[in-house]
Design an enzyme around this catalytic site. Structure first.
Site, mmCIF file in Angstrom:
data_model
loop_
_atom_site.group_PDB
_atom_site.id
_atom_site.type_symbol
_atom_site.label_atom_id
_atom_site.label_comp_id
_atom_site.label_asym_id
_atom_site.label_seq_id
_atom_site.Cartn_x
_atom_site.Cartn_y
_atom_site.Cartn_z
ATOM 1 N N ARG A 44 0.826 -1.218 0.000
ATOM 2 C CA ARG A 44 0.000 0.000 0.000
ATOM 3 C C ARG A 44 0.858 1.266 0.000
ATOM 4 O O ARG A 44 0.472 2.267 -0.594
ATOM 5 C CB ARG A 44 -0.928 0.004 1.218
ATOM 6 C CG ARG A 44 -2.057 -0.965 1.038
ATOM 7 C CD ARG A 44 -3.082 -0.845 2.134
ATOM 8 N NE ARG A 44 -4.245 -1.618 1.763
ATOM 9 C CZ ARG A 44 -5.166 -2.042 2.616
ATOM 10 N NH1 ARG A 44 -5.046 -1.782 3.900
ATOM 11 N NH2 ARG A 44 -6.192 -2.728 2.186
ATOM 12 N N LYS A 68 -20.096 -15.576 2.277
ATOM 13 C CA LYS A 68 -21.516 -15.327 2.541
ATOM 14 C C LYS A 68 -22.260 -14.640 1.418
ATOM 15 O O LYS A 68 -21.763 -13.727 0.789
ATOM 16 C CB LYS A 68 -21.600 -14.408 3.763
ATOM 17 C CG LYS A 68 -21.158 -15.048 5.054
ATOM 18 C CD LYS A 68 -21.672 -14.172 6.143
ATOM 19 C CE LYS A 68 -21.007 -14.311 7.463
ATOM 20 N NZ LYS A 68 -20.992 -12.991 8.110
ATOM 21 N N GLY A 71 -9.644 -7.219 -0.995
ATOM 22 C CA GLY A 71 -9.885 -8.246 0.013
ATOM 23 C C GLY A 71 -9.359 -9.596 -0.398
ATOM 24 O O GLY A 71 -8.284 -9.720 -0.970
ATOM 25 N N GLY A 81 -14.099 -3.503 0.741
ATOM 26 C CA GLY A 81 -15.458 -2.995 0.963
ATOM 27 C C GLY A 81 -15.806 -1.892 -0.024
ATOM 28 O O GLY A 81 -16.907 -1.841 -0.566
HETATM 29 P P1 AMP Z 1 -15.449 -12.996 1.497
HETATM 30 O O1 AMP Z 1 -14.698 -12.127 2.467
HETATM 31 O O2 AMP Z 1 -16.909 -12.993 1.659
HETATM 32 O O3 AMP Z 1 -15.004 -12.746 0.067
HETATM 33 O O4 AMP Z 1 -15.048 -14.474 1.846
HETATM 34 C C1 AMP Z 1 -13.754 -14.959 1.787
HETATM 35 C C2 AMP Z 1 -13.675 -16.189 2.602
HETATM 36 O O5 AMP Z 1 -14.609 -17.138 2.112
HETATM 37 C C3 AMP Z 1 -12.327 -16.855 2.557
HETATM 38 O O6 AMP Z 1 -11.746 -16.801 3.820
HETATM 39 C C4 AMP Z 1 -12.652 -18.281 2.162
HETATM 40 O O7 AMP Z 1 -11.943 -19.243 2.908
HETATM 41 C C5 AMP Z 1 -14.126 -18.389 2.464
HETATM 42 N N1 AMP Z 1 -14.773 -19.462 1.694
HETATM 43 C C6 AMP Z 1 -14.755 -19.641 0.367
HETATM 44 N N2 AMP Z 1 -15.396 -20.778 0.033
HETATM 45 C C7 AMP Z 1 -15.829 -21.338 1.176
HETATM 46 C C8 AMP Z 1 -16.548 -22.516 1.489
HETATM 47 N N3 AMP Z 1 -16.948 -23.355 0.533
HETATM 48 N N4 AMP Z 1 -16.825 -22.770 2.778
HETATM 49 C C9 AMP Z 1 -16.431 -21.921 3.745
HETATM 50 N N5 AMP Z 1 -15.747 -20.774 3.514
HETATM 51 C C10 AMP Z 1 -15.449 -20.488 2.240
#
Ligand code: AMP
Length: 396
Positions: free
Chosen positions: A39, A200, A353, A376
């Site tokens: 950064r 999620k 992210g 974000g």
């Molecule tokens: P996000 O911050 O919502 O983009 O989520 C990223 C996180 O989602 C990472 O830490 C991944 O390990 C997790 N992730 C991706 N696929 C899965 C899965 N099938 N089950 C649980 N966590 C997951």
């Protein structure tokens, strides 16, 4: 969409002027040592421009979450040292943010000098966008430059409030984000493919809804795919699933159909008997995950079907990994998708992210068009939201 044709540091005379520049120096530290200075390196183009063009530059940033109190664990000392070595010129650190030391150091700057204020989040007023605090910050300068995209979705004193008192323009980092992401959303070359993953659905609802009006294809992978699978009545075993979002997932599937957007879900999953890199694993079809197993990555059939869409694309946005890529045994899906994106020849935009981290860790960073510097913030940008730290900048 609000105007994204914003003035930059090149559109304003900075010579001999005191310029307060909000940067994102929120870098990882371990025992006071910077473990990744990306950064800071990315911010150098703006800092160099200001210094070389005779500005008296006062840099501002937050670091971590000091909760509105002075706490030397979150001091910007290591950052000042790193900027000094990258700039090849001493960058002094003020002992405070709007206190006597900051003000006297700012007053004695000479043309081309650069200084750094202490962590702006040592004051709780920063995140409250307190006008009196913003006015105090502004009193040290004549121009406000915002170049912290990662906090542009927050209306804080140093990201937005300053613009109430000073002419406001952006630096090179925000300019690049606006130019590339703005164009992709306004006038994308087609086919336009969105790849969405991560843990999620709830974090990505806004972005899916908004992209449904813009893209031709949406590829859904990662943990969030299982909520969609559940909506389709598939067996998902112990995979991550947001029960209260199943109805919504169903609605999104129907909306996509109505809008003629191809929404593809995984055809198969690599499943595991526990959430660990060493878990027993196998690949199964998506509609029949065994009761005691969880989906951890997309399988080969899915990789093939997603890759086919990715290779046809002319514009790609990607936010969220395809599986638990932090575990090497479940990183293959994310790696193969990163490879396909890198090889697609499309304009490719990686949200910040985890997907940015994945592309970097997996070695494809220099093969994509743009990796956003804000997680974000890039999500909110793709959702079509007005980001306060960009909205306050002067239009051209
Ligand atoms: P996000 O911050 O919502 O983009 O989520 C990223 C996180 O989602 C990472 O830490 C991944 O390990 C997790 N992730 C991706 N696929 C899965 C899965 N099938 N089950 C649980 N966590 C997951």
């Amino acid at each position: 969409m609000a105007s994204l044709n914003k003035k930059t540091i090149e559109d304003i005379n900075v010579s001999g002027k005191r310029v307060i520049a909000r940067m994102d120096f929120n870098v990882p530290l371990k025992d006071g040592v910077i473990t990744d200075d990306k950064r800071i390196r990315e911010a150098m183009r703006t800092i160099r421009y200001l210094s070389e063009n005779g500005a008296k530059t006062i840099l501002v940033s937050h670091l971590g979450r000091p909760k509105g109190e002075f706490n030397m664990k979150y001091s910007l000392g290591p950052i000042a040292e790193r900027i000094t070595s990258l700039l090849g010129k001493k960058v002094v650190l003020a002992e405070d943010v709007i206190g006597p030391d900051a003000k006297s150091k700012a007053a004695s700057l000479k043309d081309g000098d650069v200084m750094l204020l202490e962590n702006v989040r040592f004051h709780a007023e920063e995140e409250k966008n307190d006008p009196a605090f913003a006015k105090e910050l502004a009193s040290m300068a004549e121009i406000f430059v915002n170049d912290a995209f990662g906090t542009a979705h927050r209306a804080h004193a140093s990201t937005a409030g300053l613009a109430d008192y000073l002419p406001a323009v952006c630096g090179y980092l925000i300019k690049k984000e606006i130019d590339i992401m703005g164009k992709a959303l306004k006038d994308p070359e087609r086919p336009f493919v969105a790849i969405l993953g991560g843990a999620k659905v709830s974090d990505k609802i806004g972005v899916i809804e908004s992209l449904l009006d813009k893209v031709d294809t949406i590829l859904v992978g990662g943990g969030m795919a299982y909520t969609f699978d559940k909506a389709k009545g598939y067996e998902i075993g112990t995979s991550i699933c947001e029960l209260d979002k199943i109805g919504l997932a169903d609605e999104l599937i129907k909306k996509a159909e109505k809008k003629n957007v191809k929404l593809l879900l995984p055809l198969d999953s690599v499943v595991a008997d526990s959430f660990s890199n060493e878990a027993n694993k196998k690949t199964v079809d998506c509609c029949s995950i065994p009761d005691n197993m969880m989906g951890m990555d997309i399988g080969e059939k899915t990789i093939a079907s997603f890759t086919e869409e990715i290779l046809k694309a002319k514009t790609i946005v990607w936010n969220g990994p395809m599986g638990v890529f932090e575990f090497e045994n479940f990183a293959n899906g994310t790696r193969q998708i990163a490879k396909a994106v890198a090889e697609s020849g499309a304009v490719s935009i990686i949200g910040g992210g985890d997907s940015a981290a994945a592309v970097e860790i997996l070695g494809y960073a220099d093969k994509v068009t743009h990796i956003s510097t804000g997680g974000g913030a890039s999500l909110e940008f793709l959702e079509g939201k007005v980001l306060p730290g960009i909205d306050v900048l002067e239009d051209k």
